[in-house]
Design a protein around this motif. Sequence first.
Motif, mmCIF file in Angstrom:
data_model
loop_
_atom_site.group_PDB
_atom_site.id
_atom_site.type_symbol
_atom_site.label_atom_id
_atom_site.label_comp_id
_atom_site.label_asym_id
_atom_site.label_seq_id
_atom_site.Cartn_x
_atom_site.Cartn_y
_atom_site.Cartn_z
ATOM 1 N N VAL A 132 71.041 21.366 -12.738
ATOM 2 C CA VAL A 132 70.571 21.834 -11.430
ATOM 3 C C VAL A 132 71.296 21.164 -10.270
ATOM 4 N N SER A 133 71.745 19.937 -10.462
ATOM 5 C CA SER A 133 72.400 19.230 -9.362
ATOM 6 C C SER A 133 73.782 19.782 -9.063
ATOM 7 N N ASN A 134 74.336 20.595 -9.970
ATOM 8 C CA ASN A 134 75.674 21.154 -9.777
ATOM 9 C C ASN A 134 75.699 22.351 -8.843
ATOM 10 N N LEU A 135 74.530 22.909 -8.550
ATOM 11 C CA LEU A 135 74.498 24.181 -7.823
ATOM 12 C C LEU A 135 74.799 24.035 -6.337
ATOM 13 N N LYS A 224 62.128 16.636 -23.192
ATOM 14 C CA LYS A 224 63.149 15.734 -22.663
ATOM 15 C C LYS A 224 62.743 15.316 -21.255
ATOM 16 N N SER A 225 62.770 14.027 -20.982
ATOM 17 C CA SER A 225 62.236 13.502 -19.736
ATOM 18 C C SER A 225 63.024 13.938 -18.502
ATOM 19 N N ASP A 226 64.299 14.325 -18.690
ATOM 20 C CA ASP A 226 65.124 14.720 -17.542
ATOM 21 C C ASP A 226 65.252 16.230 -17.394
ATOM 22 N N SER A 227 64.409 16.980 -18.134
ATOM 23 C CA SER A 227 64.563 18.442 -18.169
ATOM 24 C C SER A 227 63.231 19.156 -17.991
ATOM 25 N N LEU A 228 63.343 20.430 -17.609
ATOM 26 C CA LEU A 228 62.233 21.367 -17.599
ATOM 27 C C LEU A 228 62.661 22.618 -18.358
ATOM 28 N N ASP A 229 61.685 23.377 -18.856
ATOM 29 C CA ASP A 229 61.979 24.591 -19.620
ATOM 30 C C ASP A 229 61.581 25.831 -18.829
ATOM 31 N N LEU A 230 62.500 26.789 -18.732
ATOM 32 C CA LEU A 230 62.140 28.089 -18.174
ATOM 33 C C LEU A 230 61.206 28.796 -19.140
ATOM 34 N N GLY A 231 60.188 29.446 -18.577
ATOM 35 C CA GLY A 231 59.247 30.184 -19.405
ATOM 36 C C GLY A 231 59.430 31.677 -19.244
ATOM 37 N N GLU A 253 65.138 24.429 -7.164
ATOM 38 C CA GLU A 253 64.873 23.535 -6.037
ATOM 39 C C GLU A 253 63.731 22.573 -6.365
ATOM 40 N N TYR A 254 62.720 23.076 -7.070
ATOM 41 C CA TYR A 254 61.609 22.213 -7.493
ATOM 42 C C TYR A 254 62.127 21.116 -8.424
ATOM 43 N N ALA A 255 62.970 21.498 -9.376
ATOM 44 C CA ALA A 255 63.511 20.522 -10.326
ATOM 45 C C ALA A 255 64.322 19.453 -9.607
ATOM 46 N N ASN A 256 65.152 19.867 -8.668
ATOM 47 C CA ASN A 256 65.953 18.918 -7.891
ATOM 48 C C ASN A 256 65.064 17.960 -7.099
ATOM 49 N N LYS A 257 64.073 18.523 -6.469
ATOM 50 C CA LYS A 257 63.171 17.727 -5.618
ATOM 51 C C LYS A 257 62.433 16.669 -6.427
ATOM 52 N N HIS A 258 62.134 16.997 -7.694
ATOM 53 C CA HIS A 258 61.360 16.076 -8.538
ATOM 54 C C HIS A 258 62.247 15.310 -9.524
ATOM 55 N N ASN A 259 63.540 15.274 -9.218
ATOM 56 C CA ASN A 259 64.503 14.428 -9.942
ATOM 57 C C ASN A 259 64.708 14.809 -11.404
ATOM 58 N N HIS A 261 67.176 16.770 -13.997
ATOM 59 C CA HIS A 261 68.613 17.047 -13.986
ATOM 60 C C HIS A 261 68.967 18.395 -14.606
ATOM 61 N N PHE A 262 68.134 18.866 -15.531
ATOM 62 C CA PHE A 262 68.488 20.073 -16.276
ATOM 63 C C PHE A 262 67.296 21.027 -16.374
ATOM 64 N N ILE A 263 67.626 22.314 -16.474
ATOM 65 C CA ILE A 263 66.659 23.341 -16.819
ATOM 66 C C ILE A 263 67.172 24.040 -18.078
ATOM 67 N N MET A 264 66.301 24.133 -19.093
ATOM 68 C CA MET A 264 66.659 24.737 -20.368
ATOM 69 C C MET A 264 66.164 26.183 -20.400
ATOM 70 N N GLY A 265 67.024 27.085 -20.854
ATOM 71 C CA GLY A 265 66.655 28.495 -20.906
ATOM 72 C C GLY A 265 66.595 29.036 -22.320
ATOM 73 N N GLU A 266 65.865 30.128 -22.473
ATOM 74 C CA GLU A 266 65.817 30.866 -23.752
ATOM 75 C C GLU A 266 65.787 32.341 -23.403
ATOM 76 N N PHE A 267 66.874 33.060 -23.736
ATOM 77 C CA PHE A 267 67.053 34.425 -23.265
ATOM 78 C C PHE A 267 67.349 35.370 -24.425
ATOM 79 N N ASP A 268 66.411 36.295 -24.691
ATOM 80 C CA ASP A 268 66.612 37.304 -25.735
ATOM 81 C C ASP A 268 67.354 38.509 -25.166
ATOM 82 N N THR A 269 68.295 39.041 -25.934
ATOM 83 C CA THR A 269 69.020 40.223 -25.488
ATOM 84 C C THR A 269 68.126 41.459 -25.417
ATOM 85 N N THR A 270 66.952 41.407 -26.051
ATOM 86 C CA THR A 270 66.009 42.521 -25.984
ATOM 87 C C THR A 270 65.128 42.463 -24.738
#
Length: 296
Positions: A132-135, A224-231, A253-259, A261-270
Amino acid sequence: MQIKINSYGSKDEEQLMQLLKLCSEDDVLLHIVNSARLKFAYSAIIDDKLVGILASWKSSFHPYCTYFRILGNPLYNSLNIEEQLLSKVKELKPEDFPLQTSAWETSNNLINIYTNNGFKEIRRTYLPTLEVSNLGEYNLNIRNNYQIKTLEEVLSDEMFMEELTLLVKRIYEQTHLVNPVADINLDKWQELILDDVVQNGSYIYVDENENNIMAYAFLHESDKSDSLDLGWVGAIDKEHKQLIPQLVLNQIEYANKHNFHFIMGEFDTTDEYAMEVLNHFPFAPSPTWITFQKSN
């Protein structure tokens, strides 16, 4: 070398852990062989060494197929371990079909075995990470007259939460037609929505009168303590899926504000709503999880 296919037992657990580590797999299979969901499990043994595992189970959430996973030691690839384990799957009864399994796209040998035995690919799942910090400054230029609310703001509104739950349920069912979900009540669906959810980091678009939900995007805690997961994400219809990336940008922006570093995604092609997110943000490349199914 002779391969023996035996029923899996607790005596095999330590060697299974070693095999998982060798193959860079997580401990999901370990949990499955020790769970009440297990249908059967077999070990492939050479000279008292576990060189492969087959586990089959049922899911209460997706009860209309039989799941299985095969994992073989790649150092014994020439011995056709996976094919011998798959022969045990072929012994299943017609009422156990369809069969469903998954493999990493890098598991070329296993994928070839499945396709050569009548399994069809039904979807691909991308599991990438977004730093997230790279954006930096990121503008999607999405203009509308809708309002954004957090899940925390609407949680006490029973009618609103019922509408949200019904929308989540409808979209999930639409995007999982090839493997239908169980018929469960709205209370259970709401439990699934709220499980480990970050209430202030989950966002909902409502129309100008606050009467209708236009889109939603949930954010969850991670192991992971430095990450959040997209739902789950979704919109009232396909025409409004373009609203979803703005909600995800708020999550970034929420992730950045609360320190974080990463957001993990899970994306189905369906799932075209989830793919809308993948297509809008610079997620890092990652291996793909491919799911196969076979009907009787």
